[in-house]
Motif scaffolding. Structure first.
Motif, PDB file in Angstrom:
ATOM      1  N   GLU A 206      -1.081 -14.767  35.652  1.00 30.33           N
ATOM      2  CA  GLU A 206      -0.702 -14.045  35.666  1.00 30.33           C
ATOM      3  C   GLU A 206      -0.116 -12.723  34.802  1.00 30.33           C
ATOM      4  O   GLU A 206      -0.531 -11.482  34.561  1.00 30.33           O
ATOM      5  CB  GLU A 206       1.454 -13.959  36.611  1.00 30.33           C
ATOM      6  CG  GLU A 206       1.588 -14.924  37.123  1.00 30.33           C
ATOM      7  CD  GLU A 206       3.345 -14.864  37.306  1.00 30.33           C
ATOM      8  OE1 GLU A 206       3.818 -14.477  35.581  1.00 30.33           O
ATOM      9  OE2 GLU A 206       3.422 -15.655  38.008  1.00 30.33           O
ATOM     10  N   ASN A 207      -0.616 -13.229  33.456  1.00 33.86           N
ATOM     11  CA  ASN A 207      -1.308 -12.029  32.249  1.00 33.86           C
ATOM     12  C   ASN A 207      -2.417 -13.172  31.906  1.00 33.86           C
ATOM     13  O   ASN A 207      -2.169 -14.011  31.726  1.00 33.86           O
ATOM     14  CB  ASN A 207       0.100 -12.559  31.655  1.00 33.86           C
ATOM     15  CG  ASN A 207       0.714 -11.380  31.977  1.00 33.86           C
ATOM     16  OD1 ASN A 207       1.660 -10.800  32.273  1.00 33.86           O
ATOM     17  ND2 ASN A 207       2.009 -12.447  32.625  1.00 33.86           N
ATOM     18  N   GLU A 208      -3.013 -12.139  31.409  1.00 35.80           N
ATOM     19  CA  GLU A 208      -4.862 -12.311  30.052  1.00 35.80           C
ATOM     20  C   GLU A 208      -3.562 -12.531  28.919  1.00 35.80           C
ATOM     21  O   GLU A 208      -3.504 -12.287  28.460  1.00 35.80           O
ATOM     22  CB  GLU A 208      -5.610 -11.541  30.697  1.00 35.80           C
ATOM     23  CG  GLU A 208      -6.480 -11.383  29.776  1.00 35.80           C
ATOM     24  CD  GLU A 208      -7.356 -10.227  30.322  1.00 35.80           C
ATOM     25  OE1 GLU A 208      -8.500  -9.845  28.870  1.00 35.80           O
ATOM     26  OE2 GLU A 208      -7.013  -9.246  30.109  1.00 35.80           O
TER      27      GLU A 208
ATOM     28  N   TYR B 266       1.868 -12.692  23.982  1.00 38.34           N
ATOM     29  CA  TYR B 266       2.562 -13.571  25.028  1.00 38.34           C
ATOM     30  C   TYR B 266       3.406 -12.456  25.715  1.00 38.34           C
ATOM     31  O   TYR B 266       4.063 -11.966  25.678  1.00 38.34           O
ATOM     32  CB  TYR B 266       3.471 -14.477  24.253  1.00 38.34           C
ATOM     33  CG  TYR B 266       4.843 -15.224  24.844  1.00 38.34           C
ATOM     34  CD1 TYR B 266       4.190 -16.006  25.487  1.00 38.34           C
ATOM     35  CD2 TYR B 266       6.148 -14.142  24.491  1.00 38.34           C
ATOM     36  CE1 TYR B 266       5.378 -17.201  25.975  1.00 38.34           C
ATOM     37  CE2 TYR B 266       6.612 -15.056  25.456  1.00 38.34           C
ATOM     38  CZ  TYR B 266       6.997 -16.017  26.565  1.00 38.34           C
ATOM     39  OH  TYR B 266       7.539 -17.193  27.166  1.00 38.34           O
ATOM     40  N   ALA B 267       3.669 -13.264  27.276  1.00 38.22           N
ATOM     41  CA  ALA B 267       3.902 -12.138  28.334  1.00 38.22           C
ATOM     42  C   ALA B 267       4.999 -13.155  28.976  1.00 38.22           C
ATOM     43  O   ALA B 267       4.604 -14.615  29.834  1.00 38.22           O
ATOM     44  CB  ALA B 267       3.803 -11.459  29.284  1.00 38.22           C
ATOM     45  N   SER B 268       6.327 -13.363  29.316  1.00 41.21           N
ATOM     46  CA  SER B 268       7.463 -13.447  30.662  1.00 41.21           C
ATOM     47  C   SER B 268       7.892 -13.656  30.963  1.00 41.21           C
ATOM     48  O   SER B 268       8.631 -11.611  30.621  1.00 41.21           O
ATOM     49  CB  SER B 268       8.125 -14.965  29.423  1.00 41.21           C
ATOM     50  OG  SER B 268       9.180 -15.524  29.994  1.00 41.21           O
TER      51      SER B 268
ATOM     52  N   ASN C  65       8.649  -6.443  27.992  1.00 38.98           N
ATOM     53  CA  ASN C  65       7.352  -5.758  27.459  1.00 38.98           C
ATOM     54  C   ASN C  65       6.559  -6.887  26.611  1.00 38.98           C
ATOM     55  O   ASN C  65       7.317  -8.543  25.740  1.00 38.98           O
ATOM     56  CB  ASN C  65       7.080  -4.637  26.260  1.00 38.98           C
ATOM     57  CG  ASN C  65       7.980  -3.780  26.490  1.00 38.98           C
ATOM     58  OD1 ASN C  65       6.959  -3.406  26.979  1.00 38.98           O
ATOM     59  ND2 ASN C  65       9.369  -2.956  25.728  1.00 38.98           N
ATOM     60  N   PRO C  66       5.327  -7.115  27.020  1.00 42.44           N
ATOM     61  CA  PRO C  66       4.420  -8.025  26.214  1.00 42.44           C
ATOM     62  C   PRO C  66       4.905  -8.319  24.814  1.00 42.44           C
ATOM     63  O   PRO C  66       5.125  -7.451  23.660  1.00 42.44           O
ATOM     64  CB  PRO C  66       2.890  -8.583  26.605  1.00 42.44           C
ATOM     65  CG  PRO C  66       3.347  -7.293  27.356  1.00 42.44           C
ATOM     66  CD  PRO C  66       4.476  -6.385  26.902  1.00 42.44           C
TER      67      PRO C  66
ATOM     68  N   SER D  85       2.718  -9.168  21.259  1.00 45.10           N
ATOM     69  CA  SER D  85       1.500  -9.699  20.332  1.00 45.10           C
ATOM     70  C   SER D  85       1.622  -9.555  18.759  1.00 45.10           C
ATOM     71  O   SER D  85       2.437  -9.395  18.324  1.00 45.10           O
ATOM     72  CB  SER D  85       1.135  -8.274  20.277  1.00 45.10           C
ATOM     73  OG  SER D  85       0.690  -7.241  21.202  1.00 45.10           O
TER      74      SER D  85
ATOM     75  N   THR E 149       9.456  -7.118  39.088  1.00 44.97           N
ATOM     76  CA  THR E 149       7.981  -7.258  38.337  1.00 44.97           C
ATOM     77  C   THR E 149       9.085  -7.285  36.865  1.00 44.97           C
ATOM     78  O   THR E 149      10.675  -6.500  37.130  1.00 44.97           O
ATOM     79  CB  THR E 149       7.575  -5.048  38.096  1.00 44.97           C
ATOM     80  OG1 THR E 149       7.096  -5.269  39.542  1.00 44.97           O
ATOM     81  CG2 THR E 149       6.724  -5.359  37.428  1.00 44.97           C
TER      82      THR E 149
ATOM     83  N   LYS F 194       7.469  -6.862  34.099  1.00 42.36           N
ATOM     84  CA  LYS F 194       8.024  -6.021  33.536  1.00 42.36           C
ATOM     85  C   LYS F 194       8.120  -4.912  33.561  1.00 42.36           C
ATOM     86  O   LYS F 194       7.695  -3.915  33.344  1.00 42.36           O
ATOM     87  CB  LYS F 194       6.251  -6.035  33.108  1.00 42.36           C
ATOM     88  CG  LYS F 194       5.759  -6.775  32.176  1.00 42.36           C
ATOM     89  CD  LYS F 194       4.672  -6.539  31.522  1.00 42.36           C
ATOM     90  CE  LYS F 194       3.535  -7.933  31.291  1.00 42.36           C
ATOM     91  NZ  LYS F 194       2.172  -7.675  30.806  1.00 42.36           N
TER      92      LYS F 194
END
Length: 878
Positions: free
Chosen positions: A406-408, A447-449, A454-455, A457, A529, A531
């Motif tokens: 889902e997230n790079e 890290y995104a969850s 927001n991710p 960094s 969504t 985010k």
């Protein structure tokens, strides 16, 4: 010839009619047989929509169809479905329909089951929902003889069906979906063969780990049947787990005390591509064109007795040496793959089963990653001993393997950790049994969850593992507008990573800018969504956090507020944030906050105590909706404010108070203030109606007042202010909807009430008159933007004027009376002093006649003056 054909035709027609009609005759008998069988053998509620009989579909045999069969459990699984089957089709000889109970059981030669859903369940007490057979006192042989059915199956199938097994005590769930199974028998004496074909999707979940995830399972097998000895032997067969082929040899035998088996298996090839075939195709994609090298071999033996006390012994080995693979459309290759893993049990006791990962190594580019470890006591309190040593560029994972994330991923992971623990220690936070040593460094990680908007960094994170605790030596990160620097301790990192435990710890955090909304989570189910900062989506404090944060932040952004030099302790647990004496600079003053914010429910709520010191009144009451609602008029003041506020209520999706829900109380003190009536319709209206006061010059220094608010209403406790020598009492209430109802009482000295009143006071010329004051009341209603003012000033002035006239009258009367007395007293004194000789009386009499008119004129003048003045004053009051 024509007659012969006619007879044959009639005969065929009669036969066809009989084949169609007879089932209707026997259909009732079939229903009776099924119902009797159910009632005699099953302890459950069984229902079906219809039973049909046909001689045509399977001629020359009879076919019985049972439609929409449902089996519902009694207690302790009351009203739970055990089975739901769309169709059961049974085929038997027509003669079986004519059997009497004394003739023996009905023999079924073929059956088909379509769209069956079976749920097998074992609860925490060990009770099973599938143990529904009624108890009987008959001996085994008698039970067999009393059975209504027996199977002599030559052909059977189960189509488009599913099976679920749930073991609550073992926390195990096993799903078989898309099940299609068929078998055909070839019978010869006591030894026969059954040719079977099976295909299904299999999922196995134990605790919180999925060991199989919708894996494809296929098995084509010829099974030898030794029916007298209940022994079944694998002959020619081939199985597939996903796309990995396996071949089996051995047997399975039913014994009185359990089941005995001795089965060996292996993959027939040795190409490493077969390892990729184990992985579900959803993740491994098309492996046909994948370039591989090295070998891969699975061998195993499972032998022994399955009983209440024992399981078979196991020796399963998975080995790969110096293997590699590369997908044609991806840039990276995975090299130096070495696997040496075994699953063993040498005692036949389930608790002695263990997994030994001697070697699990791989390399991407120049990054080598090595793992080894053991898993023991799998069925009870699993123990883990693992060693991790390596470097991994997380961005290379999707460049070497076609996994869809889902997230790079990005960042460098460096780890060298040795850990030993048991799962019970993880679940119960028995940190003394968690033995970990080593270190982990992460750099440039994103890290995104779903738990954050927001991710994050993470530019640098450094952790040191110690027994029972993980030290966070350094943590540098950014998210949205926010930057973070932290250190501290984490007490259950493994519990958070390996189970559903919360992340517990104590952290010291510093930040230049911290935006609260960067770390809130959108409520589950409200948005697709993760985010998002959409104001319509409720935000949640992350549920996985159970920690204490000692914060020192230069700038905090909360909604439309900017807080400076924020310091204090924040405790987060169960989606509740508790503030402990959090201090900050705001509105050119200081603010101390204690209390909590709770996001457990759909609508967040708060319970706070606020202490504001030297707030800039204009800025604070212009910016904060809550203060504007509590005291809308305050925005006209310029100066400083001290206040203590205790309040609670609900929050909207942007974490701003829902004013209609707010209740509480406040104490306020104004410092060094002045008013600006140009910004206030209320003061302008009062100024127009009350000409004895200049509201621009109103002195509110050191004003103190108390107020309460509830159900959208603010109630002001009456308080006093002073303008010059005018005392003013104020009290009343207003609503958060800006409506109001206030009463003002003025104690106004008479000198402030106009020129007419002042002329009267001047005429009276008495110092005591200057002390006269009258009460003037003003009622303020309407709204703050459109106030409605009513006063009793006019009537009060009229009453005061009349009072002053009465005083002046009385004073003039008193003055006239004194003058008359003085005059009369003078006349009397003149007569008594006459010593003129008698011969001179004539002359004196003349003198008296000339002065008498003057006395009369004086009296008239005094009385006339009084009357004229009274008349003139009366006219001025009309």
């Amino acid at each position: 010839m024509k007659k012969a054909f006619k007879i044959i035709g009639i005969t065929l027609l009669v036969i066809i009619l009989l084949l169609v009609a007879i089932p209707f005759v026997f259909q009732g008998k079939i229903k009776d047989i099924v119902k009797n069988t159910i009632n005699n053998n099953v302890n459950a509620q069984v229902e079906f929509s219809d039973i049909s009989l046909s001689f045509i579909r399977s001629f020359p045999q009879a076919q019985v169809n049972v439609n929409d069969l449902e089996i519902t459990n009694f207690a302790p699984f009351k009203d739970e479905k055990l089975a739901s089957i769309k169709t059961i089709s049974l085929t038997m000889s027509i003669k079986e329909l004519f059997k009497k109970p004394s003739d023996g059981p009905v023999i079924i030669n073929k059956f088909n089951i379509d769209e069956a859903l079976i749920v097998l369940k074992t609860n925490n007490l060990g009770q099973t929902n599938f143990d529904i057979a009624k108890e009987t006192d008959s001996k085994p042989n008698e039970a067999e003889n009393n059975s209504s059915f027996t199977l002599d199956v030559q052909d059977y199938s189960i189509n488009n069906s599913a099976l679920t097994y749930i073991d609550e005590a073992a926390n195990t769930i096993f799903y078989i979906t898309e099940l299609n199974h068929s078998g055909k028998g070839t019978f010869s004496g006591n030894v026969s063969e059954l040719d079977t074909k099976t295909a299904a999707q299999v999922t196995l979940k134990m605790d919180s780990t999925e060991y199989l995830s919708n894996n494809t399972l296929k098995l084509d097998a010829i099974i030898g049947l030794d029916l007298p000895n209940n022994k079944y032997t694998f002959k020619e067969n081939k199985a597939y787990i996903n796309e990995l082929p396996l071949e089996f040899q051995g047997y399975f035998q039913q014994l009185e005390n359990g089941q005995e088996l001795d089965i060996t298996f292996e993959n027939p090839g040795s190409d490493f591509k077969e390892f990729l075939a184990v992985i579900p195709k959803t993740y491994s994609k098309d492996i046909a064109n994948v370039e591989t090298s090295g070998d891969f071999k699975i061998t195993g033996r499972v032998n022994g007795l399955i009983s209440d006390e024992t399981i078979p012994q196991m020796d399963i080995n998975i080995v790969s040496n110096n293997a590699s693979f590369k997908y044609p459309d991806l840039p990276k290759r995975v090299d130096n793959i070495n696997i040496n893993t075994s699953i063993k049990n040498t005692t036949g006791k389930s608790e002695d089963t263990y997994v030994d990962i001697s070697t699990l190594n791989f390399k991407i580019d120049n990054d080598q990653f090595n793992v080894s470890g053991t898993l023991k006591n799998l069925t009870e309190n699993m123990t883990v001993n693992a060693y991790i040593d390596g470097v991994l560029n997380l961005a290379n994972i999707t460049k070497a393997y076609p996994i869809e994330l889902e997230n790079e991923l990005s960042g460098i992971l460096k780890a060298k950790v040795n850990t030993a623990f048991d799962m019970d220690a993880i679940e119960t936070n028995a940190y003394q049994r968690i033995k970990s040593n080593g270190s982990v460094q992460v750099s440039n990680f994103v890290y995104a969850s779903e738990d954050i908007v927001n991710p994050i960094s993470i530019s640098n994170a450094d952790l040191t593992f110690q027994p029972g605790v993980v030290m966070l030596n350094k943590f540098e990160a950014k998210s949205g507008q926010s930057d973070l620097n932290a250190n501290g301790t984490i007490t259950n990192l493994l519990g958070y990573l390996l189970s559903d435990k919360k992340l517990q710890g104590t952290f010291n955090m510093t930040s230049n800018t911290f935006n609260i909304s960067d770390f809130m989570v959108a409520d589950e189910g409200e948005t697709e969504t993760k985010k998002t900062t959409d104001s319509s989506v409720p935000l949640k404090i992350p549920a996985f956090l159970d920690c204490t944060v000692n914060a020192d932040v230069k700038t905090v952004i909360y909604d439309n507020l900017t807080l400076k030099n924020t310091k204090g302790k924040l405790e987060i647990k169960d989606q509740v944030a508790t503030l402990d004496n959090l201090t900050t600079n705001l509105f050119d003053g200081t603010l101390a906050v204690s209390g909590d914010i709770n996001t457990q429910k759909d609508i967040p709520n708060f319970n706070l105590k606020l202490n504001a010191n030297a707030f800039d009144i204009t800025e604070s009451f212009t910016t904060l909706d809550l203060l504007k609602a509590i005291a809308p008029i305050a925005k006209i003041f310029e100066g400083k404010l001290n206040t203590d506020i205790v309040l609670n209520g609900d929050l909207d999706s942007s974490f701003s108070p829902i004013l209609s829900s707010v209740t509480g109380n406040a104490f306020a003190e104004l410092l060094a203030t002045k008013t600006n009536i140009d910004n206030s319709p209320i003061l302008n209206a009062l100024d127009s109606n009350l000409n004895f006061i200049d509201f621009d010059k109103l002195n509110l220094n050191d004003l103190k007042t108390n107020l309460t608010f509830d159900d959208g209403q603010v109630n002001i406790k009456p308080f006093m202010i002073q303008y010059k020598d005018i005392d003013i009492a104020i009290g009343g209430s207003h609503g958060f909807d800006q409506t109001m109802n206030y009463n003002l009482a003025f104690d106004v000295p008479a000198k402030y009430l106009g020129s007419d009143v002042n002329r009267l006071i001047g005429k009276i010329n008495d110092p005591e008159v200057n002390k006269i004051s009258i009460p003037v009341t003003a009622n303020v209603k309407g709204t703050f933007k459109n106030p409605k003012i009513s006063t009793d000033l006019s009537s009060s002035v009229t009453k005061l004027t009349q009072q002053l006239i009465d005083i002046e009258k009385q004073k003039l009367i008193n003055q006239g009376t004194d003058a008359i007395k003085d005059l009369l007293g003078g006349l009397s004194s003149g007569n008594s002093s006459n010593t003129t000789p008698k011969d001179s009386i004539g002359t004196k009499t003349d003198t008296t006649k000339t002065t008498t008119p003057k006395a009369e004129d004086a009296i008239k003048n005094i009385l006339g003056g009084l009357l004229n003045k009274n008349k003139k004053k009366k006219d001025s009051t009309n």
